[in-house]
Design a protein around this motif. Sequence first.
Motif, PDB file in Angstrom:
ATOM      1  N   GLN A   1     117.015 113.977  22.102  1.00 28.66           N
ATOM      2  CA  GLN A   1     116.979 113.951  23.799  1.00 28.66           C
ATOM      3  C   GLN A   1     115.614 114.545  24.341  1.00 28.66           C
ATOM      4  O   GLN A   1     115.288 114.062  25.167  1.00 28.66           O
ATOM      5  CB  GLN A   1     118.361 114.910  24.062  1.00 28.66           C
ATOM      6  CG  GLN A   1     118.895 114.425  25.470  1.00 28.66           C
ATOM      7  CD  GLN A   1     119.878 115.427  25.851  1.00 28.66           C
ATOM      8  OE1 GLN A   1     120.596 116.049  25.090  1.00 28.66           O
ATOM      9  NE2 GLN A   1     119.986 115.849  27.127  1.00 28.66           N
TER      10      GLN A   1
ATOM     11  N   THR B   1     107.812 101.813  22.470  1.00 29.50           N
ATOM     12  CA  THR B   1     109.069 100.916  22.597  1.00 29.50           C
ATOM     13  C   THR B   1     109.398  99.984  21.419  1.00 29.50           C
ATOM     14  O   THR B   1     108.302 100.074  20.648  1.00 29.50           O
ATOM     15  CB  THR B   1     109.276 100.122  23.890  1.00 29.50           C
ATOM     16  OG1 THR B   1     107.905  99.493  24.034  1.00 29.50           O
ATOM     17  CG2 THR B   1     109.499 100.972  25.127  1.00 29.50           C
TER      18      THR B   1
ATOM     19  N   ASP C   1     108.946 111.621  26.580  1.00 31.22           N
ATOM     20  CA  ASP C   1     108.509 110.249  26.659  1.00 31.22           C
ATOM     21  C   ASP C   1     108.671 109.979  28.186  1.00 31.22           C
ATOM     22  O   ASP C   1     107.706 109.383  28.945  1.00 31.22           O
ATOM     23  CB  ASP C   1     109.334 109.289  26.005  1.00 31.22           C
ATOM     24  CG  ASP C   1     109.168 107.660  26.233  1.00 31.22           C
ATOM     25  OD1 ASP C   1     107.936 107.207  26.443  1.00 31.22           O
ATOM     26  OD2 ASP C   1     110.101 106.864  26.324  1.00 31.22           O
ATOM     27  N   LYS C   2     109.721 110.299  28.840  1.00 36.11           N
ATOM     28  CA  LYS C   2     109.767 110.072  30.132  1.00 36.11           C
ATOM     29  C   LYS C   2     108.922 110.657  31.073  1.00 36.11           C
ATOM     30  O   LYS C   2     108.471 110.325  32.047  1.00 36.11           O
ATOM     31  CB  LYS C   2     111.345 110.655  30.699  1.00 36.11           C
ATOM     32  CG  LYS C   2     111.895 109.524  31.647  1.00 36.11           C
ATOM     33  CD  LYS C   2     113.456 110.085  31.797  1.00 36.11           C
ATOM     34  CE  LYS C   2     113.848 110.183  33.184  1.00 36.11           C
ATOM     35  NZ  LYS C   2     114.940 110.886  33.596  1.00 36.11           N
TER      36      LYS C   2
ATOM     37  N   HIS D   1     113.040 111.981  24.126  1.00 35.66           N
ATOM     38  CA  HIS D   1     113.178 110.965  25.133  1.00 35.66           C
ATOM     39  C   HIS D   1     112.655 111.646  26.468  1.00 35.66           C
ATOM     40  O   HIS D   1     112.061 110.942  27.222  1.00 35.66           O
ATOM     41  CB  HIS D   1     114.874 110.831  25.332  1.00 35.66           C
ATOM     42  CG  HIS D   1     115.017 109.745  26.403  1.00 35.66           C
ATOM     43  ND1 HIS D   1     114.784 108.438  26.461  1.00 35.66           N
ATOM     44  CD2 HIS D   1     115.664 110.114  27.703  1.00 35.66           C
ATOM     45  CE1 HIS D   1     115.143 107.925  27.471  1.00 35.66           C
ATOM     46  NE2 HIS D   1     115.602 108.651  28.238  1.00 35.66           N
TER      47      HIS D   1
END
Length: 233
Positions: free
Chosen positions: A197, A233, A203-204, A200
């Motif tokens: 998480q 990706t 990355d965001k 993630h």
Amino acid sequence: MTNMFKEAKRRNRVFQELLLRICDQRPPVYDSGPDIILWKHAQDDYQKTFSTRATWEQVRVKREKVDWSDVVWFKQAVPQFSFITWLAIKNRLSTGDHMRMWGVQQDCMLCGEKNETRDHLFFACPYSYMVWVTVTGALLGTLITPDWTDTMERLQRDRVATMDKVLAKMAFQTTIYHIWRERNARRHGKTWIQMAQLAHQIDKTMRNIISSLIYRFGSRLEGLMRRWFEVTT
Ligand SMILES: [Zn+2]
């Protein structure tokens, strides 16, 4: 001698020097016209306008450029992330080894290791190393390492393609910021975020930073987003 007395003595010396310099000046002559304010821009360069840059250049203490400066300060960097990275590079974050001096025992909040140090957090710690690998594994390939010194050396290498180097430095700062924030959140009893998480979130955040760069500097930075998509990706 206490610091207070040292400071008083220093101020007194500065004052004496100032007084001598003022006494050295010729008194103003009335016939020369009214006084005007001039700002010093450089040696023997006085102008009517004030310049923050010129003033800063004169009051700051100039030192040799350090070899890691490009890893901290670059055009695409987020100031908040650069600042935490700068603290990490200077080893000034309040990690467990520093807190021990104050009688506080601080284990690694991410994996439980007894000796929480800067080098452990970035990225010898299994938790942060997995985050780092998830975020930059495809971008850095064989250059990825859990060792702090090696990571710093590799981020400065010239033979890495410019775009990849910029992305690696951005990801490095973003990861340091998020790991340090997660470590502090856990220390203050907040909900723990799992490795995947956190990766993630990083990355965001990277995508948001690149989007705002494109908005600010134009479509020539779209390549940065394309390359980031390619390696994530
Ligand atoms: Zn750890």
